[in-house]
Design a protein around this motif. Structure first.
Motif, PDB file in Angstrom:
ATOM      1  N   VAL A   1       7.519   9.586  19.717  1.00  0.00           N
ATOM      2  CA  VAL A   1       8.662   9.096  18.951  1.00  0.00           C
ATOM      3  C   VAL A   1       8.382   9.200  17.455  1.00  0.00           C
ATOM      4  CG1 VAL A   1      10.060   7.044  18.440  1.00  0.00           C
ATOM      5  CG2 VAL A   1       9.570   7.661  20.810  1.00  0.00           C
ATOM      6  N   SER A   2       7.162   8.915  17.031  1.00  0.00           N
ATOM      7  CA  SER A   2       6.807   9.064  15.612  1.00  0.00           C
ATOM      8  C   SER A   2       6.959  10.510  15.167  1.00  0.00           C
ATOM      9  CB  SER A   2       5.372   8.604  15.360  1.00  0.00           C
ATOM     10  OG  SER A   2       5.247   7.235  15.593  1.00  0.00           O
ATOM     11  N   TRP A   3       6.502  11.435  16.030  1.00  0.00           N
ATOM     12  CA  TRP A   3       6.662  12.855  15.695  1.00  0.00           C
ATOM     13  C   TRP A   3       8.146  13.176  15.519  1.00  0.00           C
ATOM     14  CZ3 TRP A   3       9.537  16.562  18.085  1.00  0.00           C
ATOM     15  CH2 TRP A   3       9.427  17.844  17.558  1.00  0.00           C
ATOM     16  N   TRP A   4       8.982  12.734  16.456  1.00  0.00           N
ATOM     17  CA  TRP A   4      10.406  13.046  16.396  1.00  0.00           C
ATOM     18  C   TRP A   4      11.049  12.459  15.143  1.00  0.00           C
ATOM     19  CZ3 TRP A   4      13.833  16.353  17.564  1.00  0.00           C
ATOM     20  CH2 TRP A   4      15.172  16.071  17.344  1.00  0.00           C
ATOM     21  N   LEU A   5      10.772  11.198  14.845  1.00  0.00           N
ATOM     22  CA  LEU A   5      11.372  10.564  13.667  1.00  0.00           C
ATOM     23  C   LEU A   5      10.975  11.279  12.386  1.00  0.00           C
ATOM     24  CD1 LEU A   5      10.960   6.799  14.604  1.00  0.00           C
ATOM     25  CD2 LEU A   5      13.038   8.184  14.738  1.00  0.00           C
ATOM     26  N   THR A   6       9.717  11.656  12.284  1.00  0.00           N
ATOM     27  CA  THR A   6       9.248  12.379  11.101  1.00  0.00           C
ATOM     28  C   THR A   6       9.908  13.753  11.017  1.00  0.00           C
ATOM     29  OG1 THR A   6       7.144  11.216  11.226  1.00  0.00           O
ATOM     30  CG2 THR A   6       7.196  13.233   9.910  1.00  0.00           C
ATOM     31  N   THR A   7       9.975  14.451  12.128  1.00  0.00           N
ATOM     32  CA  THR A   7      10.603  15.781  12.139  1.00  0.00           C
ATOM     33  C   THR A   7      12.076  15.684  11.783  1.00  0.00           C
ATOM     34  OG1 THR A   7       9.038  16.546  13.809  1.00  0.00           O
ATOM     35  CG2 THR A   7      11.076  17.807  13.576  1.00  0.00           C
ATOM     36  N   TRP A   8      12.790  14.746  12.376  1.00  0.00           N
ATOM     37  CA  TRP A   8      14.221  14.575  12.106  1.00  0.00           C
ATOM     38  C   TRP A   8      14.442  14.238  10.628  1.00  0.00           C
ATOM     39  CZ3 TRP A   8      18.508  15.705  14.679  1.00  0.00           C
ATOM     40  CH2 TRP A   8      19.713  15.157  14.262  1.00  0.00           C
TER      41      TRP A   8
ATOM     42  N   ARG B   1      21.349  20.418  18.806  1.00  0.00           N
ATOM     43  CA  ARG B   1      21.685  21.286  19.943  1.00  0.00           C
ATOM     44  C   ARG B   1      20.521  21.364  20.932  1.00  0.00           C
ATOM     45  NH1 ARG B   1      23.957  24.315  15.852  1.00  0.00           N
ATOM     46  NH2 ARG B   1      22.208  25.766  15.816  1.00  0.00           N
ATOM     47  N   ALA B   2      19.309  21.508  20.376  1.00  0.00           N
ATOM     48  CA  ALA B   2      18.125  21.579  21.245  1.00  0.00           C
ATOM     49  C   ALA B   2      17.955  20.280  22.021  1.00  0.00           C
ATOM     50  CB  ALA B   2      16.878  21.863  20.408  1.00  0.00           C
ATOM     51  N   TRP B   3      18.137  19.145  21.365  1.00  0.00           N
ATOM     52  CA  TRP B   3      18.017  17.840  22.022  1.00  0.00           C
ATOM     53  C   TRP B   3      18.987  17.736  23.196  1.00  0.00           C
ATOM     54  CZ3 TRP B   3      14.998  13.423  20.974  1.00  0.00           C
ATOM     55  CH2 TRP B   3      15.383  12.266  21.647  1.00  0.00           C
ATOM     56  N   LEU B   4      20.247  18.065  22.935  1.00  0.00           N
ATOM     57  CA  LEU B   4      21.273  17.926  23.965  1.00  0.00           C
ATOM     58  C   LEU B   4      21.012  18.867  25.144  1.00  0.00           C
ATOM     59  CD1 LEU B   4      24.395  17.537  21.651  1.00  0.00           C
ATOM     60  CD2 LEU B   4      23.174  15.734  22.902  1.00  0.00           C
TER      61      LEU B   4
ATOM     62  N   PRO C   1      20.221  12.659  19.467  1.00  0.00           N
ATOM     63  CA  PRO C   1      18.897  12.699  18.852  1.00  0.00           C
ATOM     64  C   PRO C   1      18.697  11.672  17.745  1.00  0.00           C
ATOM     65  CG  PRO C   1      20.225  14.532  18.096  1.00  0.00           C
ATOM     66  CD  PRO C   1      21.012  13.843  19.171  1.00  0.00           C
ATOM     67  N   ASP C   2      19.777  11.120  17.212  1.00  0.00           N
ATOM     68  CA  ASP C   2      19.669  10.184  16.100  1.00  0.00           C
ATOM     69  C   ASP C   2      20.268   8.812  16.395  1.00  0.00           C
ATOM     70  OD1 ASP C   2      22.205  11.224  16.261  1.00  0.00           O
ATOM     71  OD2 ASP C   2      22.507  11.324  14.100  1.00  0.00           O
ATOM     72  N   LYS C   3      20.584   8.561  17.674  1.00  0.00           N
ATOM     73  CA  LYS C   3      21.161   7.280  18.052  1.00  0.00           C
ATOM     74  C   LYS C   3      20.703   6.941  19.469  1.00  0.00           C
ATOM     75  CE  LYS C   3      25.560   7.334  18.146  1.00  0.00           C
ATOM     76  NZ  LYS C   3      27.021   7.261  18.016  1.00  0.00           N
ATOM     77  N   TRP C   4      19.964   5.851  19.581  1.00  0.00           N
ATOM     78  CA  TRP C   4      19.428   5.433  20.870  1.00  0.00           C
ATOM     79  C   TRP C   4      19.771   3.980  21.122  1.00  0.00           C
ATOM     80  CZ3 TRP C   4      13.936   7.060  19.008  1.00  0.00           C
ATOM     81  CH2 TRP C   4      13.870   8.456  18.878  1.00  0.00           C
ATOM     82  N   LYS C   5      19.689   3.586  22.385  1.00  0.00           N
ATOM     83  CA  LYS C   5      19.878   2.179  22.756  1.00  0.00           C
ATOM     84  C   LYS C   5      18.669   1.771  23.584  1.00  0.00           C
ATOM     85  CE  LYS C   5      24.018   0.799  23.792  1.00  0.00           C
ATOM     86  NZ  LYS C   5      25.284   0.480  24.507  1.00  0.00           N
TER      87      LYS C   5
ATOM     88  N   VAL D   1      17.168  -3.438  26.083  1.00  0.00           N
ATOM     89  CA  VAL D   1      17.919  -4.695  26.024  1.00  0.00           C
ATOM     90  C   VAL D   1      19.286  -4.522  25.371  1.00  0.00           C
ATOM     91  CG1 VAL D   1      15.897  -6.199  26.126  1.00  0.00           C
ATOM     92  CG2 VAL D   1      16.750  -5.428  23.910  1.00  0.00           C
ATOM     93  N   GLY D   2      19.647  -3.280  25.030  1.00  0.00           N
ATOM     94  CA  GLY D   2      20.972  -2.998  24.502  1.00  0.00           C
ATOM     95  C   GLY D   2      21.086  -2.905  22.984  1.00  0.00           C
ATOM     96  N   VAL D   3      19.978  -3.004  22.274  1.00  0.00           N
ATOM     97  CA  VAL D   3      20.007  -2.884  20.815  1.00  0.00           C
ATOM     98  C   VAL D   3      20.120  -1.410  20.443  1.00  0.00           C
ATOM     99  CG1 VAL D   3      18.713  -3.277  18.667  1.00  0.00           C
ATOM    100  CG2 VAL D   3      18.627  -4.976  20.509  1.00  0.00           C
ATOM    101  N   GLU D   4      21.076  -1.086  19.576  1.00  0.00           N
ATOM    102  CA  GLU D   4      21.260   0.308  19.150  1.00  0.00           C
ATOM    103  C   GLU D   4      20.365   0.625  17.960  1.00  0.00           C
ATOM    104  OE1 GLU D   4      25.171   1.766  18.588  1.00  0.00           O
ATOM    105  OE2 GLU D   4      25.831   1.140  20.584  1.00  0.00           O
ATOM    106  N   TRP D   5      19.792   1.809  18.002  1.00  0.00           N
ATOM    107  CA  TRP D   5      18.919   2.304  16.942  1.00  0.00           C
ATOM    108  C   TRP D   5      19.563   3.562  16.373  1.00  0.00           C
ATOM    109  CZ3 TRP D   5      14.118  -0.043  15.892  1.00  0.00           C
ATOM    110  CH2 TRP D   5      13.776  -1.072  16.760  1.00  0.00           C
ATOM    111  N   HIS D   6      19.789   3.569  15.064  1.00  0.00           N
ATOM    112  CA  HIS D   6      20.382   4.718  14.388  1.00  0.00           C
ATOM    113  C   HIS D   6      19.373   5.272  13.390  1.00  0.00           C
ATOM    114  CE1 HIS D   6      24.439   3.886  15.912  1.00  0.00           C
ATOM    115  NE2 HIS D   6      24.101   2.603  15.789  1.00  0.00           N
ATOM    116  N   MET D   7      19.163   6.586  13.430  1.00  0.00           N
ATOM    117  CA  MET D   7      18.270   7.213  12.472  1.00  0.00           C
ATOM    118  C   MET D   7      19.021   7.337  11.149  1.00  0.00           C
ATOM    119  SD  MET D   7      16.083   7.448  14.742  1.00  0.00           S
ATOM    120  CE  MET D   7      16.593   7.131  16.418  1.00  0.00           C
ATOM    121  N   THR D   8      18.364   6.942  10.097  1.00  0.00           N
ATOM    122  CA  THR D   8      18.969   7.025   8.765  1.00  0.00           C
ATOM    123  C   THR D   8      18.219   8.062   7.951  1.00  0.00           C
ATOM    124  OG1 THR D   8      17.530   5.312   7.861  1.00  0.00           O
ATOM    125  CG2 THR D   8      19.585   4.582   8.879  1.00  0.00           C
TER     126      THR D   8
END
Length: 170
Positions: free
Chosen positions: A92-99, A111-114, A150-154, A157-164
């Motif tokens: 996940v750290s790799w992905w966040l840094t890459t994004w 597109r690759a993520w989907l 790729p930039d929005k996860w839940k 417990v249902g908390v949404e995470w948005h990449m900024t």
């Protein structure tokens, strides 16, 4: 190969030669660095995860006690030393840094993520993982997170995470 050599190293740690040597330093500095090398790219299969977890717990084993390997690792080294946690955090750290650092490539990464997520969702097995993006998707799946974008996860417990645009959480 790295998993096998790390397991041998962990078995040697079970009985440290010199008294006073902290087991956790031996485990975290040597074998963990070896087995976790390249983890972001291909992950750690369930079988190898179990082997590493068992060997790590044995290296932390307290005489006269018998317990769950996850609890043993958590008590002796901290929960961040469990193989599933190490793999998930690194991927996940790799992905966040890459994004974050590849804003010009985000449409292609999306597109690759989907596409990879659709392919993985057919089986959800490590044999289908082919590279760091699918490794991240697989770890999120194992953690019980929803990861449709790729930039929005839940989380579980249902908390949404948005990449900024920042790597710092809000």
């Amino acid at each position: 190969k790295r998993v096998t050599s790390s397991r041998k190293h962990l078995k040697a740690i079970q009985r440290p030669q010199r008294p006073g040597v902290a087991t956790h330093k031996l485990v975290r500095a040597g074998p963990e660095k070896s087995w976790s090398y390249g983890l972001e790219a291909y992950g750690l299969s369930k079988a190898n995860e179990s082997r590493i977890r068992s060997a790590t717990a044995s290296a932390c084993y307290r005489n006269g006690s018998q317990s769950c390997p996850i609890v043993t690792i958590g008590a002796a080294l901290g929960l961040d030393a469990d193989p599933l946690t190490v793999g998930a955090v690194r991927s996940v750290s790799w992905w966040l840094t890459t994004w974050h650092h590849s804003t010009h490539m985000q449409p292609m990464l999306r597109r690759a993520w989907l596409e990879l997520r659709a392919r993985l969702s057919e089986t959800w097995c490590w044999a289908a993982v082919k590279g760091p993006i699918s490794t991240t998707i697989m770890y999120l799946h194992l953690l019980g997170w929803q990861h449709y974008h790729p930039d929005k996860w839940k989380d579980e417990v249902g908390v949404e995470w948005h990449m900024t645009s920042s790597l710092v959480g809000q």
